[in-house]
Motif scaffolding. Structure first.
Motif, PDB file in Angstrom:
ATOM      1  N   ASN A  84      -7.372  11.907   6.793  1.00 55.92           N
ATOM      2  CA  ASN A  84      -7.447  11.341   5.450  1.00 55.92           C
ATOM      3  C   ASN A  84      -6.391  10.273   5.207  1.00 55.92           C
TER       4      ASN A  84
ATOM      5  N   THR B 273      -9.970  -0.228   7.054  1.00 56.72           N
ATOM      6  CA  THR B 273     -10.258   0.818   6.069  1.00 56.72           C
ATOM      7  C   THR B 273     -11.611   1.452   6.395  1.00 56.72           C
ATOM      8  N   LYS B 274     -11.884   2.568   5.716  1.00 56.99           N
ATOM      9  CA  LYS B 274     -13.161   3.267   5.896  1.00 56.99           C
ATOM     10  C   LYS B 274     -14.160   2.751   4.874  1.00 56.99           C
TER      11      LYS B 274
ATOM     12  N   ASP C 216      -5.233   6.548   4.498  1.00 57.37           N
ATOM     13  CA  ASP C 216      -5.907   5.584   3.622  1.00 57.37           C
ATOM     14  C   ASP C 216      -6.209   4.266   4.320  1.00 57.37           C
ATOM     15  N   THR C 217      -5.263   3.782   5.110  1.00 54.43           N
ATOM     16  CA  THR C 217      -5.399   2.466   5.732  1.00 54.43           C
ATOM     17  C   THR C 217      -4.777   2.512   7.115  1.00 54.43           C
TER      18      THR C 217
ATOM     19  N   ARG D 203       0.820  -1.211   0.000  1.00 46.96           N
ATOM     20  CA  ARG D 203       0.000   0.000   0.000  1.00 46.96           C
ATOM     21  C   ARG D 203       0.859   1.268   0.000  1.00 46.96           C
TER      22      ARG D 203
ATOM     23  N   LEU E 189      -9.492   3.834  -2.406  1.00 49.16           N
ATOM     24  CA  LEU E 189      -8.109   3.819  -1.932  1.00 49.16           C
ATOM     25  C   LEU E 189      -7.115   3.818  -3.084  1.00 49.16           C
ATOM     26  N   LYS E 190      -6.013   4.518  -2.891  1.00 47.25           N
ATOM     27  CA  LYS E 190      -4.904   4.435  -3.834  1.00 47.25           C
ATOM     28  C   LYS E 190      -4.251   3.071  -3.697  1.00 47.25           C
TER      29      LYS E 190
ATOM     30  N   GLN F  62      -0.275   5.020  -0.791  1.00 41.69           N
ATOM     31  CA  GLN F  62      -1.164   5.215   0.347  1.00 41.69           C
ATOM     32  C   GLN F  62      -0.406   5.770   1.551  1.00 41.69           C
TER      33      GLN F  62
ATOM     34  N   GLY G 169      -5.390   0.348  -3.425  1.00 42.18           N
ATOM     35  CA  GLY G 169      -6.087  -0.523  -2.486  1.00 42.18           C
ATOM     36  C   GLY G 169      -6.693  -1.713  -3.184  1.00 42.18           C
TER      37      GLY G 169
ATOM     38  N   ALA H 282     -14.638   3.972   1.059  1.00 40.33           N
ATOM     39  CA  ALA H 282     -13.547   4.860   0.635  1.00 40.33           C
ATOM     40  C   ALA H 282     -12.852   4.289  -0.592  1.00 40.33           C
TER      41      ALA H 282
END
Length: 564
Positions: free
Chosen positions: A542, A554-555, A544-545, A388, A560-561, A393, A563, A558
């Motif tokens: 903000n 995780t949210k 990401d993980t 990630r 994810l980059k 991320q 992800g 969301a």
């Protein structure tokens, strides 16, 4: 045998519990109360002390020896006031630096804002610098710089704000004044201000020498390691008021603050090098141990390593007042209990992960309180994090026991890819919510440090700033400061196995075994301690993980980059 050390002053209260010849657990009050530096905490409750006792499964009556810092707030030691030994503040600092160091013999330098009221060699006042030597389990004080307390002085400047104990001849207080006029107050009222000096150090490389020749004459370097700074006259404060009187905005205001920071930082380095050179002349030793709040100035530490005859330095990772709980506990072990200090002593600190660990059940219980989060359990959290981070991320990383001291060292960290040019600004603005000039630190595998950094010794506590090797400054844009330097953490498999594995796997993907590492918190808050703290911080930023132990969080919903 249990020994309890209580450290701090009117801020940075902490506790350290030894069991026989090892640090069993240690924590700062702020991590438990969630009030930064411990301000506004009710110290009568003994939060850090109870944290240590509860996690050791013992009662206060099971503790054989209690040693407390002499300037610790009385409320913090009230419960043990009838049974504790009291240790001079600078001696507690010295013990915190020498006893955990890898050195059998070393020079010891303690520099802070203000210590205790002492008499030494015919001088009486507030200790601001202590020169000492450690050998075996003995610490011998060689000399001190003493200042006059002037907290109630009539100073002819509208900007006066002195706390009880602020003395003359204090490098720490000088730097505090500089930080104040740079606008870096954490607290400020009519009678007291408390500054965040690390911001001044971070801003300084953006400045110029415009004000240096005006500020430097206030500092007088005296023979034999002496120092005179006549802060009680208010002349320095008046100068800084004059320099900042004109109302400026935008780039002009920023440049003025940066130039003041540059001058203050250069003065800091001048004085610390003077202290170190004088101490070398007194001792002739090649090893140096540093403690006191000025020891957190990692730029000055790097200059000492490069510009003085000392070959090796060890800085207590909690060099400020919080670290004195370690010094008090170890003083009790070595001096009051008379235990020998041996080369294989388990009290030597090769890491600062002194907090408690949290179980899977505790992590899952915390997750139930955040319905906006979802998780999966993975076999290799290091691999999950590395993939990630390589993809861009920003990761919250929570493993094992928390770090003792102000630096996140890979157990309570926010991590990112240092090879991405935008990452510094992105983390400052969308995650940390802090000033954009503030740099981030690299964590590097110890065996790769010389490839990327001009550093001749290990730096496990992120307390030495050095040059990034010129050919790799473009490789590592997110951690290379504006002056081409970085505050380096070297990581070993023995000291931090999970963090080492993550960096190793990241290096296998990117070709660069370095990760951007910053503390897991936001501006104005302490570093997270519990899984709940981590999830609350993660939910409000903000990132990401979030990876806690084997849990990848995780949210919900969301994007994810990189992800899955």
């Amino acid at each position: 045998m249990y020994i309890l050390g209580l450290g701090g002053s009117d801020h940075d209260v902490s506790s350290c519990l030894l069991k026989d010849d090892q640090i069993l657990i240690a924590i700062e009050e702020e991590r438990v109360t969630r009030k930064k530096y411990g301000f506004y905490s009710n110290l009568l409750f003994g939060h850090s002390r109870n944290y240590c006792l509860q996690n050791a499964g013992i009662q206060l009556d099971d503790v054989e020896l209690v040693v407390a810092d002499a300037i610790l707030a009385p409320t913090a030691s009230h419960a043990v006031r009838h049974r504790m030994h009291v240790l001079n503040h600078h001696l507690a600092h010295a013990a915190s630096a020498f006893y955990p160091s890898p050195f059998e013999e070393a020079a010891i330098l303690v520099v802070d804002n203000a210590g205790g009221l002492v008499s030494f060699n015919g001088k009486t006042g507030i200790e601001t610098v202590t020169y000492a030597v450690g050998k075996g389990n003995e610490i011998t004080v060689l000399d001190k710089v003493i200042g006059d307390q002037y907290g109630e002085a009539d100073v002819s400047t509208a900007g006066k704000a002195y706390q009880l104990g602020d003395p003359n001849n204090s490098l720490g207080h000088f730097y505090k004044i500089i930080s104040h006029y740079c606008g870096f107050d954490f607290l400020n009222n009519e009678n007291f201000y408390f500054t965040e000096d690390g911001k001044t150090m971070g801003l300084a490389p953006y400045g110029t020498d415009r004000y240096y020749d005006q500020i430097r004459p206030f500092i007088h370097l005296l023979p034999d390691g002496g120092l005179r700074i006549d802060l009680h006259t208010g002349e320095l404060q008046s100068l800084l008021e004059d320099l900042t009187r004109e109302e400026l905005t935008g780039e002009d205001e920023y440049r003025r603050k940066a130039d003041i920071a540059w001058a203050g930082q250069k003065c800091q380095e001048d004085v610390m090098i003077h202290f170190a050179n004088s101490l070398y002349e007194k001792t002739g030793l090649k090893n140096l141990c540093i403690a006191g709040g000025s020891g957190l100035n990692s730029v000055a530490n790097g200059k000492i390593l490069k510009q003085t005859p000392f070959e090796n330095i060890f800085v207590q990772p909690a060099a400020g007042d919080n670290g004195t709980s370690i010094g008090c506990a170890m003083w009790g072990y070595y001096m009051l209990k008379g235990m020998p200090r041996t080369p294989n002593d388990r009290l030597r600190m090769d890491h600062a992960y002194l907090g408690r660990s949290y179980s899977d059940a505790e992590i899952e219980e915390a997750l139930t309180q955040f319905p906006d989060l979802e998780f999966e359990v993975v076999e290799s959290p290091a691999q999950a994090a590395a993939e990630r981070i390589a993809a861009g991320q920003i990761i919250g990383w929570f493993q094992g026991g928390s770090e003792f001291g102000p630096r996140a060292l890979g157990h309570r960290s926010i991590l990112a890819n240092p090879t991405l040019p935008h990452m510094k600004d992105e983390i400052n603005h969308r995650v940390k919510f802090r000033e954009g000039f503030r740099p981030f630190a690299p964590a590097v595998l110890e065996e790769a440090q010389s490839t990327y950094f001009d550093l001749d010794q290990v730096s496990p506590f992120m307390l030495i700033v050095c040059d990034v090797v010129p050919e790799h400054r473009a490789t590592l844009p997110a951690i290379t400061h504006v002056d081409g330097t970085a505050r380096v953490q070297t990581v070993t498999k023995h000291g931090a196995p999970e963090f080492y594995e993550l960096i190793d796997k990241l290096g296998a993907i990117t070709g660069v075994p370095v990760v951007l590492n910053t503390s897991f918190n936001v501006k104005g808050e302490p570093i997270v301690e519990t899984p709940h703290d981590a999830m609350r911080c993660f939910s409000g930023t903000n990132m990401d993980t979030l990876i806690l132990s084997h849990y990848v969080v995780t949210k919900k919903g969301a994007a994810l980059k990189g992800g899955e």
